[in-house]
Design a protein around this motif. Structure first.
Motif, PDB file in Angstrom:
ATOM      1  N   GLY A 270       0.757  -1.257   0.120  1.00  0.00           N
ATOM      2  CA  GLY A 270      -0.350  -0.219   0.151  1.00  0.00           C
ATOM      3  C   GLY A 270       0.521   1.294   0.156  1.00  0.00           C
TER       4      GLY A 270
ATOM      5  N   TYR B  37      -9.012   1.902  -3.274  1.00  0.00           N
ATOM      6  CA  TYR B  37      -8.429   0.724  -2.887  1.00  0.00           C
ATOM      7  C   TYR B  37      -8.720  -0.741  -4.304  1.00  0.00           C
ATOM      8  CZ  TYR B  37      -6.753  -4.026  -0.433  1.00  0.00           C
ATOM      9  OH  TYR B  37      -6.093  -5.516  -0.043  1.00  0.00           O
TER      10      TYR B  37
ATOM     11  N   ASP C 168      -7.438  -2.949  -7.356  1.00  0.00           N
ATOM     12  CA  ASP C 168      -7.112  -4.438  -7.763  1.00  0.00           C
ATOM     13  C   ASP C 168      -8.182  -4.700  -8.635  1.00  0.00           C
ATOM     14  OD1 ASP C 168      -5.784  -5.748  -6.058  1.00  0.00           O
ATOM     15  OD2 ASP C 168      -7.347  -5.712  -4.548  1.00  0.00           O
TER      16      ASP C 168
HETATM   17  N1  ARG Z   1      -2.117  -3.353   1.671  1.00  0.00           N
HETATM   18  C1  ARG Z   1      -3.531  -4.524   2.302  1.00  0.00           C
HETATM   19  C2  ARG Z   1      -3.353  -4.884   3.469  1.00  0.00           C
HETATM   20  O1  ARG Z   1      -3.169  -3.951   4.206  1.00  0.00           O
HETATM   21  C3  ARG Z   1      -3.015  -5.888   1.880  1.00  0.00           C
HETATM   22  C4  ARG Z   1      -3.589  -5.970  -0.323  1.00  0.00           C
HETATM   23  C5  ARG Z   1      -3.673  -7.270  -0.979  1.00  0.00           C
HETATM   24  N2  ARG Z   1      -3.609  -7.258  -2.313  1.00  0.00           N
HETATM   25  C6  ARG Z   1      -4.533  -6.606  -2.815  1.00  0.00           C
HETATM   26  N3  ARG Z   1      -3.835  -6.714  -4.320  1.00  0.00           N
HETATM   27  N4  ARG Z   1      -5.327  -6.420  -2.423  1.00  0.00           N
HETATM   28  O2  ARG Z   1      -4.294  -5.136   3.940  1.00  0.00           O
END
Ligand code: ARG
Length: 598
Positions: free
Chosen positions: A175, A328, A332
């Protein structure tokens, strides 16, 4: 044993067709074939396999199932290829057919594995590019135990898929984009501007604290909110000063994450959310062109089919907020599209696996549905969310330090290694052994980290899991130390004069039930790996390795090995070696290196 099962299935099917040509014809007319219902035997006394296909034929044929089983068995016995592999079949209960491999066949299978580096696990016939999206912590936030679970489980799944021969891309979807940077940069400009222009001006601990303060101000202070939003827009628009600051913050976190990956020997390729930034607007535009977009209260969203909220109305996936920002889910969606798109503009994946906590199940279900409706997942493509439960303390509550803070991963790994070291030193005193410091450090590190990994992997990942140093470091039970010890025990046999390295005797001979039990256990490996690949449950492999160790220990405690006369001695040594190789291979797939001594 998978190959044998396949052969047997063909033989059973042919026997059924010979015994009941009319029923076979009827099935074929319906585009089906008769089903031998072949399964591994449920108990060792039933042999190796069980075929239940006679039972469902009873009704259509109007015959008792035992009579049907008898007719099938007669046909089977007349097949010389079958008779070469199997003992005469037994009929049990209402009409189950029990099938036992001939001892010389079992021995030959063991012999074949002794000369095979893959231990009978075939490489896939169809290599399909797989992406495993795992670990994926967030910049400027501490990597927490949830990320540790994702890291450990994802790595193990990637190892299994790689071993099967698939090209695997291990992606770290960090992230590293979005509102958090607007807040953080705005706050740092005021309180620690040096952090935005010089590398290493603050460490991650400080950064996390700054992040918390920034979040607090964002929630309380409207002016701060506005400036933060403007800052995000600047960053996303490519403003060089913001980008520089962002890059420094990312580097800081990245170094911390990398230290954890290095310790755990886990390879990952970072491709964070920011990578997909150039594609976000296109995703929204394309959804619009496809007629999937609806504007709801200023936000642009896709309403899900078959998923509704508490009020009974369909739930939306928001892809662009009313302020124009992407989120988010948008990222994705862009990621899915990129991952399935053929190279060079994409990864050309056939299967994409996401390892995150179960709390994100709805997010992924929504994203998958939208991507599918948009046509971004090709017909051969599969997307799978691999969810896992929470990590809890021994009190069943969220894992916390004694002071009530979130547990830092570095500290957690340190403690596992320290405790492993203390255990080892205690054992050395008890056993009156003296070892040098390098040995102690090596064993403690290996055992400590292995214990953390194994404790996580050996649980069915879908349930919550209680973190307990005492349990994971115990030498008894389904633990890493127990398995590592089994490998060490076998290495000890070699040191005591057992030649484990030779290919084994020309013909293996086994007589004792403990030997046969071990042989049968050893031959299960390929089936277990296939299961893990299919269900993405590493705990299946753990259970297998644990059972194998138990069966081995029973064998070694009850049957003489080094003191036996040839050919029993060399046959038994061959079993020891194959056990060690199987355990090492299995542990390797869990990301756990073996020890020679401990
Ligand atoms: N950064 C996210 C978290 O800490 C997880 C990401 C998982 N992968 C994705 N493609 N969304 O919860």
């Amino acid at each position: 044993m998978l190959r044998i099962a396949q052969t047997l299935n063909g033989q059973l099917l042919a026997a059924m067709e010979r015994a009941f040509p009319a029923a076979a014809e009827q099935a074929r007319a319906a585009g089906q074939c008769l089903d031998p219902q072949l399964a591994p035997a449920s108990k060792p006394e039933f042999g190796d396999f069980q075929a239940n296909g006679a039972l469902p034929l009873a009704k259509p044929l109007g015959q008792p199932p035992r009579a049907i089983a008898t007719a099938i068995v007669e046909q089977l016995a007349a097949d010389p290829a079958f008779a070469e592999l199997f003992e005469p079949p037994q009929i049990a209960g209402p009409g189950f057919i029990n099938l036992t491999l001939r001892p010389e066949r079992l021995a030959a299978e063991v012999q074949a594995r002794l000369g095979d580096g893959r231990l009978g696990v075939p490489e896939v016939e169809q290599r399909a590019p797989v992406i495993v999206d795992f670990s994926s912590p967030n910049i400027a936030k501490e990597m927490h135990v949830g990320h540790l679970r994702s890291t450990i489980i994802g790595d193990s799944l990637a190892r299994v898929l790689e071993f099967r021969g698939h090209p695997v891309r291990r992606l770290n979807h960090v992230g590293d984009w979005g509102t958090q940077f607007g807040m953080l940069i705005t706050h740092l400009k005021q309180v620690a501007p040096e952090a935005l222009i010089t590398a290493d001006a603050v460490d991650l601990g400080d950064l996390v604290a700054f992040y918390r303060q920034a979040k607090q101000r964002f929630d309380d202070d409207e002016a701060f909110q506005t400036t933060s939003r403007e800052e995000v827009v600047k960053l996303q628009g490519g403003d060089p000063v913001s980008l520089k600051a962002w890059g420094l913050l990312c580097d800081q976190s990245r170094r911390e994450f990398q230290a954890i990956y290095d310790r755990l020997d886990i390879a990952l390729c970072e491709r964070g959310e920011s990578f997909y930034n150039p594609y976000l607007a296109g995703v929204v535009a394309d959804l619009d062109a496809l007629g999937l977009l609806v504007v709801d209260d200023g936000a642009r969203c896709v309403f899900l089919e078959g998923v509704s909220g508490k009020d009974g109305k369909p739930l939306p996936v928001i892809v662009q907020k009313s302020d124009g920002g992407f989120n988010y889910a948008t990222t994705d969606l862009a990621a899915i599209r990129y991952r399935f798109a053929p190279a060079p503009g994409g990864d050309g994946a056939h299967r994409v696996i996401y390892v995150t906590d179960a709390g994100q199940a709805n997010h992924f279900a929504g994203v998958f549905q939208v991507a599918r409706r948009a046509g971004w997942i090709p017909p051969y493509g599969s997307v799978e969310h691999v969810p896992f439960g929470l990590v809890q303390g021994e009190d069943g509550k969220k894992l916390k330090t004694r002071a009530g803070d979130t547990v830092r991963l570095r500290d957690l790994l340190d403690e596992a290694v320290e405790r492993a070291e203390a255990d080892l030193r205690r054992r050395l005193v008890e056993e009156e052994r003296s070892e040098d410091e390098a040995f102690i450090q090596h064993v403690a590190t290996t055992v400590g980290l292995a214990a953390v990994k194994y404790a996580d992997l050996s649980q069915n990942r879908t349930t919550n899991y209680q973190f307990s140093f005492d349990r994971m470091l115990a030498l008894q039970g389904n633990t890493a130390p127990y398995l590592l010890y089994a490998v060490v025990r076998i290495a000890g046999i070699a040191r005591k004069g057992g030649d484990l390295q030779s290919g084994g005797p020309a013909a293996l001979t086994f007589t004792e039930p403990q030997e046969w039990a071990l042989v049968r256990e050893l031959l299960k490996l390929d089936g277990v790996i296939a299961e893990v690949e299919e269900e993405l449950l590493p705990n299946r492999l753990c259970t297998y390795l644990f059972e194998l160790s138990q069966v081995f220990n029973r064998f070694y405690d009850q049957v003489p090995v080094l003191k036996a006369e040839d050919p029993a001695r060399s046959s038994r040594l061959a079993l020891c070696r194959l056990t060690a190789d199987t355990l090492k291979l299995g542990l390797g797939l869990l990301g756990i290196p073996p020890l020679e001594r401990m």
